[in-house]
Design a protein around this motif. Sequence first.
Motif, PDB file in Angstrom:
ATOM      1  N   PRO A  17       0.885  -1.307  -0.129  1.00 10.82           N
ATOM      2  CA  PRO A  17      -0.121  -0.106  -0.065  1.00 10.82           C
ATOM      3  C   PRO A  17       0.751   1.289  -0.066  1.00 10.82           C
TER       4      PRO A  17
ATOM      5  N   SER B 166       0.491   3.826  -2.882  1.00  3.02           N
ATOM      6  CA  SER B 166      -0.028   5.333  -2.620  1.00  3.02           C
ATOM      7  C   SER B 166       0.935   6.475  -3.214  1.00  3.02           C
TER       8      SER B 166
ATOM      9  N   LEU C  33      -4.165  -5.636  -1.302  1.00  3.27           N
ATOM     10  CA  LEU C  33      -3.066  -4.866  -0.680  1.00  3.27           C
ATOM     11  C   LEU C  33      -2.444  -5.667   0.331  1.00  3.27           C
TER      12      LEU C  33
ATOM     13  N   PRO D  33      -2.021  -1.321   5.783  1.00  2.00           N
ATOM     14  CA  PRO D  33      -2.163  -0.001   4.980  1.00  2.00           C
ATOM     15  C   PRO D  33      -2.402   1.048   6.090  1.00  2.00           C
TER      16      PRO D  33
ATOM     17  N   HIS E  30      -2.708   6.065   3.105  1.00  2.00           N
ATOM     18  CA  HIS E  30      -2.555   5.220   2.061  1.00  2.00           C
ATOM     19  C   HIS E  30      -3.908   4.887   1.282  1.00  2.00           C
TER      20      HIS E  30
ATOM     21  N   SER F 162      -7.843  -5.942   1.639  1.00  4.68           N
ATOM     22  CA  SER F 162      -6.657  -6.226   2.285  1.00  4.68           C
ATOM     23  C   SER F 162      -6.443  -7.727   2.492  1.00  4.68           C
TER      24      SER F 162
END
Length: 441
Positions: free
Chosen positions: A196, A200, A221, A226, A230, A244
Motif C-alpha cells: 500500500p 500510495s 493490498l 495500510p 494510503h 486487504s
Amino acid sequence: MSSPPLLAPTYTAEYRTAAKTALETALSSAPAYSTWRHHDPGASADIFERYRAMPVLAKANLREHQPADFVPEGRDLAAALARDEVELVQTSGSTSDAVTNVWCQEWWDASEASSWKLHAATASARLGDHREAILSSPRCVGFASDVGALNMEQRTLWHYLFLTEKADPAEWSEPFCDRMIEELGRFEPAVLEANPSYLSVLCRHAIKHDRQVYQPAVVTLTYENPSLIHLRHIRSIFHCPVISSYGATESGYVFMQCEAGRLHQNVEQCHVDFQPLAPRHGGPMIGRILVSTFANPWRALVRFDMGDLVRLAAAPCPCGRHEGLTLDAIEGRVANATLSRAGRLVTQSEADSAIARVDGLAAYELVQPGPATVSVRYVSDRREPAAIEPELRLSLQGCYGASVTIIPEHVQALSPVLGVKYRLARAEFKIDIHDFLAGSP
Ligand SMILES: [Zn+2]
C-alpha cells in the motif's frame, strides 16, 4: 466502561478434523516438535484445548532448527530439493533476522486460492492464470535494478508483471510513474497486488497530474498494514474493490477482507489462536495471533507467532461468512507498537488514526526514542508546516498524553527500510509483548 461481548467463532466438523490431523502429525513426526509432546493433554481433549496447551513458536525457534526439522511424515527434503520440487528461500523480515523457508509453490497457490473465496469480487473473478500486476519492493519479489531501467518484458514472469525495478519510491521520477500507469493500461491486469505505501506514491502522482489509470477487477493490498492515508490515495484513483490480504511467507494466506470490510480467517488452510491483551492495553478485543497451518507438506507450522496484533469483530459480519475468526482490523506489528506516557500500548493502527485525522499529510514515519517524546517525519505536498504541526501535536497528544513532547519534521520524501518496507511507527526501546498480554503481571 464494559467491553462488547465476544463473538464466538463457529467451526465445522471438517475443520476440527483438519486441525486435529495437523497437530497430531506435527507432534508425532516433525523433529522440531518432539519436546512439545508432553504438553499435549491427549486425544480425548477438545482439539482447541490441545492447541492452547502448546507453547508458542517464535521466529527465533524457526532459526534454531534446520528446515528439515519441521518436515512432517519422514519426507526427504534433500531429495525434493534435488528434484526442484521445492526450494529454500530466505525471508528478510524488516524487524528480525532472516528465516530460511522451504518454498512449496503448490501449497502457496492453494492457500491463495482458498483466500479468494472470502471476497465476492475475487470469488467471482475466475482467478488462477489471470494477468496480475505487482507493485512492491523488487528486493522482495520481481526484478531489481537500481542503475539501468528494465523493460516490460524483463519484468514479466508467467502471468505476472512487476511494475517497478526501483526499490525506493523516493527515486521514482514523474516519467517513471507515468511508465507504470502506461504499462497498467497495456497489460490490463485482472488483479493489481500492491504494497500500500508503494501504491500510495503512484496514486499521489496520478492525483497531482490528473492521470487516468486502468481499473483492474480488484486491487489487493499485502506486504504491510495500510495506513488510512494510503487508503485515501488509493481509493481516490481505484474505484474497484480494494481488498486487504493478510499472511506471511511462513503461514501462507491467513485472513482476507470481505466485501463488508471485515477480515475472515482462511479456514481451509489454517487454525488461528487468539491471545487477548490485558484490558488496559485494548483486550479482550485486541490481541496477538498464533497461526497453525493444515496442508503444507514441507513444513508443519504450529502456533507460529505472526508478530501482529488484531482486533476481533464484535458482531457477526453482514456478508454472512461466520466460520473461524472474524476481525475488524489488523492493528499492526508488535514491533511497530509504541507506548503512551502512562504506559498503555499504542498500536500502529491507533497512532495512524491520530495522524490521519490531520489534513494534508501524504506520508509519515513515527519514531518514539523514549516514553516522553514522539518524533514524526512527514511529507506534505498541500499544506504548510505552520498549519499542519499544531494539529499534529494536538492529535498525537490525545493518543500519547498531554505531557509527551511531539517533534514534527517536514521532509521531501521518505524511503523504505532496507529498500523493502516502510515502517510507519516504532519505539526505540524494547516492547515485550508478554508484558501486555492478559494475565501478565
Ligand atoms: Zn464478511
